[in-house]
Write an enzyme that holds these catalytic residues in place. Structure first.
Site, PDB file in Angstrom:
ATOM      1  CG  HIS A   1      -0.260 -50.568 -74.878  1.00 10.33           C
ATOM      2  ND1 HIS A   1      -1.418 -50.694 -75.612  1.00 10.33           N
ATOM      3  CD2 HIS A   1      -0.466 -51.266 -73.723  1.00 10.33           C
ATOM      4  CE1 HIS A   1      -2.279 -51.444 -74.949  1.00 10.33           C
ATOM      5  NE2 HIS A   1      -1.726 -51.791 -73.806  1.00 10.33           N
TER       6      HIS A   1
ATOM      7  CG  ASP B   1      -5.040 -53.314 -72.454  1.00  8.76           C
ATOM      8  OD1 ASP B   1      -3.992 -52.896 -72.962  1.00  8.76           O
ATOM      9  OD2 ASP B   1      -5.208 -54.494 -72.091  1.00  8.76           O
TER      10      ASP B   1
ATOM     11  CD  GLU C   1       0.065 -58.389 -67.825  1.00 10.34           C
ATOM     12  OE1 GLU C   1       0.153 -59.006 -68.891  1.00 10.34           O
ATOM     13  OE2 GLU C   1      -0.937 -57.718 -67.495  1.00 10.34           O
ATOM     14  CG  ASP C   2       4.138 -56.242 -69.126  1.00 11.16           C
ATOM     15  OD1 ASP C   2       3.896 -57.430 -68.878  1.00 11.16           O
ATOM     16  OD2 ASP C   2       3.522 -55.579 -69.975  1.00 11.16           O
TER      17      ASP C   2
ATOM     18  CG  HIS D   1      -2.791 -50.757 -68.428  1.00  7.17           C
ATOM     19  ND1 HIS D   1      -2.422 -49.738 -69.286  1.00  7.17           N
ATOM     20  CD2 HIS D   1      -2.800 -51.881 -69.192  1.00  7.17           C
ATOM     21  CE1 HIS D   1      -2.248 -50.219 -70.494  1.00  7.17           C
ATOM     22  NE2 HIS D   1      -2.464 -51.520 -70.473  1.00  7.17           N
TER      23      HIS D   1
END
Length: 636
Positions: free
Chosen positions: A138, A227, A166-167, A162
């Site tokens: 991704h 995205d 967050e992950d 990016h």
């Protein structure tokens, strides 16, 4: 201009080969250890002033349940910062990205781009998409979209990273330390706020954060759009009941951002993908009708093209004449879903790309009107008055030799990249000229739509922010003028009151009427493109409740509501103070003297109010008991 790669190939998932050698590179930071395989062990860093993130979240629903949610805690192993030689192997997965970036940006830092990929791959290792593909595909696909548009190395590195903050357990502070401030700002700008901490406010505050980050660097929005484009491309892997809501949110909040930035190559594809997810039957029907119409387009447009080319030659203008198909969603909207007998002129337009100056564009427009009969009132000049998104072209509608009306667009070769890629074309052009200029373009705040957002967003509570954002972004474009010739961009349907607030909030507050094209008009009159508007004001004027019935723009409505709320608060405070004055007077106490001594403020603070006016307002509203308040003053 490198075109957007429609296939968006990401290649296979692969693990990066480590650099060899054990020497510590020049400028290595203290505390870094070099491993035998040549990688640098970076010790865990602090948050560098960032607040604790709370419980880490799993990646958004693209990750398959049951797979590792993130890389394990511990130091991040970064490749050595050193140039790669020709003998070094190139990772198969990242080779297409490097090739596209090399073609678009010959001076790009490929070593840094490869390092960014290796870090992202290591952090996302073990995570999967809903499709079953490694999660790294991704961010790699997002970077490919950006590389296809010719974006710089910094943007591509940020795209690769990016989702790491967050992950995974990677932090913004670590991004800053490892890749620099510029990459950290971009990554932080597109990172969602933690839903476990922000609750129902998370989505609204995330978009507010994106708007504020875009004010500093518009590349934040470009990454976010890329995205979302890839997520729409892979939307079929999401549960069926989640596709339509996701597509709807994309069309309401992200597609308008693409339009505002002028990145029409993204807007068209996002529109069509969202259309397919929301209305698959209508999308399929539109696709069939457009395909059938375009099969006849060459023959249908041939007589008109022949006449236009002859007229251009007579006027001494060189131009390419192209048949430009409309994207499916645009055809669906313009046809209202009635696709029976869709004609080529309804599925496509003619585009003239002029080899010359702005003056030559106007000559070309005259040549088109000399060759084909123009439809009265259908000429739109976006060269003299560009759209909010910097779009510049001439639009006209003419009648074909067969009697069918169709649209013709005229623009110069210099205008064409901006018409397709918007702010991306400006960033590329500035980057090629001077790096400092590129920074100025990326952070430009002269865009009218962005200025409007920045003007009202800080006063909007979370509950109202998304609705205001949707309304602001959904609006069309109207360009009205002040008597001295200043252009004032407004959304379609805006009134003279909106015009007044667009000039200045103070002017809007005192507005009592307008003179439109020399004629007296009420504040509720709708403003149209080309109108010359003079605002009439009264120093004693102030907003009233009925203004909300015809104020259209978000800034105007928010300012009116804020003024009305302030007025109501002042009236309530005055009423509460009068009540308290009478009650204290019965006990021979003077409220004015208590205010002068500071006793009133002390009572208000003791009750939890920051100002005495708030205490008086609470008394008037019944939130504070009069007897209790009088007793407090009696004890002073």
């Amino acid at each position: 201009m490198t075109t957007l790669d429609p296939a968006n190939s990401t290649g296979a998932n692969a693990t990066g080969a480590a650099a060899t050698g054990t020497a510590v590179p020049a400028g290595a930071r203290a505390g870094e250890a070099v491993l035998p395989d040549g990688r640098v062990r970076v010790p865990p860093r602090g948050r560098l002033g960032f607040p604790p993130r709370g419980r880490p979240r799993a990646p958004q629903e693209e990750q398959v349940p049951g797979t590792p949610a993130r890389a394990p805690r511990g130091p991040v192993l970064l490749p050595l910062r050193r140039p790669r030689s020709a003998a070094d192997p190139v990772l198969p997965a990242v080779a297409p990205l490097l090739a596209v970036h090399r073609a678009a940006c010959p001076g790009g830092d490929e070593a840094e781009l490869l390092r960014g990929y290796e870090v992202a791959e290591r952090l996302h290792r073990g995570q999967l998409r809903k499709s079953g593909a490694p999660y790294i595909t991704h961010p790699l696909a997002v970077a490919m979209i950006l590389a296809g548009m010719g974006m710089d190395t910094t943007t591509l590195v940020a795209a690769l990273l990016h989702d790491t903050v967050e992950d995974t357990h990677y932090t913004v502070g670590e991004v800053r330390a490892d890749f620099g401030e510029e990459v950290a700002v971009l990554v932080d700008g597109v990172t969602k706020l933690d839903g476990s901490r922000w609750g129902d406010r998370a989505e609204a505050e995330t978009f507010r954060k994106i708007v504020l980050a875009a004010a500093a660097d518009l590349r934040v929005l470009v990454i976010k759009l890329s995205d979302r484009l890839h997520n729409l491309r892979t939307l079929r892997y999401r549960p069926a009941h989640k596709r339509a809501p996701y597509a709807k949110a994309s069309q309401e909040l992200l597609v308008p951002f693409a339009e505002r930035l002028g990145i029409h190559v993204l807007k068209r594809e996002m529109d069509d993908l969202a259309f397919a997810a929301r209305s698959p039957d209508a999308h399929a029907a539109t696709e069939r009708a457009v395909r059938a119409a375009l099969r006849r387009a060459g023959a249908a447009f041939a007589p008109a093209i022949a006449r236009i080319r002859a007229a251009l030659a007579e006027h001494g203008v060189r131009a390419q004449v192209r048949i430009r198909p409309s994207h499916l969603y645009a055809v669906h909207v313009s046809s209202g879903g009635d696709l029976a007998g869709l004609r080529p002129c309804e599925a496509a337009r003619l585009l003239l790309v002029v080899d010359g100056s702005e003056r030559d564009c106007y000559i070309a427009l005259g040549a088109v009107h000399a060759a084909l009969h123009p439809v009265p009132g259908q000429v739109r000049d976006y060269i003299a008055v560009p759209k909010d998104n910097m779009y510049r072209s001439l639009h006209t509608r003419v009648i074909s030799p067969d009697g069918d009306p169709f649209e013709v667009i005229v623009r110069s070769e210099a205008m064409h990249p901006v018409a397709e890629y918007g702010i991306v074309a400006h960033i590329r052009r500035a980057r090629d000229d001077d790096a400092a200029t590129a920074d100025a373009v990326a952070g430009r705040r002269d865009l009218a739509w962005l200025s409007r957002l920045l003007a009202w967003q800080s006063n909007a509570p979370s509950a109202d922010f998304l609705d205001g954002l949707r309304a602001d972004l959904a609006a069309g474009h109207v360009a009205a003028f002040t008597p001295d010739g200043r252009a004032v961009p407004l959304p379609e349907g805006a009134t003279a009151l909106d015009f007044a607030y667009a000039l200045d909030p103070g002017t809007g507050d005192r507005c009592i009427g307008a003179v439109v094209n020399g004629r007296l008009a009420p504040m509720s009159v709708q403003v149209r493109s080309g109108n010359v508007v003079e605002v009439l004001t009264d120093p004693a004027g102030s907003p009233s409740e009925d203004w909300l019935d015809f104020a259209v723009t978000v800034p105007a409505r928010m300012h009116i509501r804020r003024c009305l709320a302030l007025r109501r608060a002042e009236e309530a405070a005055d009423a509460g103070r009068r009540t308290l004055v009478r009650a204290l007077a019965q006990r021979r106490l003077d409220l004015l003297a208590a205010e002068a001594r500071g006793d009133s403020l002390a009572v208000a603070r003791d009750l939890g109010y920051g100002e005495i006016e708030q205490m008086y307002g609470a008394l008037a509203a019944g939130a504070l008991g009069l007897d209790d308040l009088v007793a407090r003053f009696t004890r002073l």
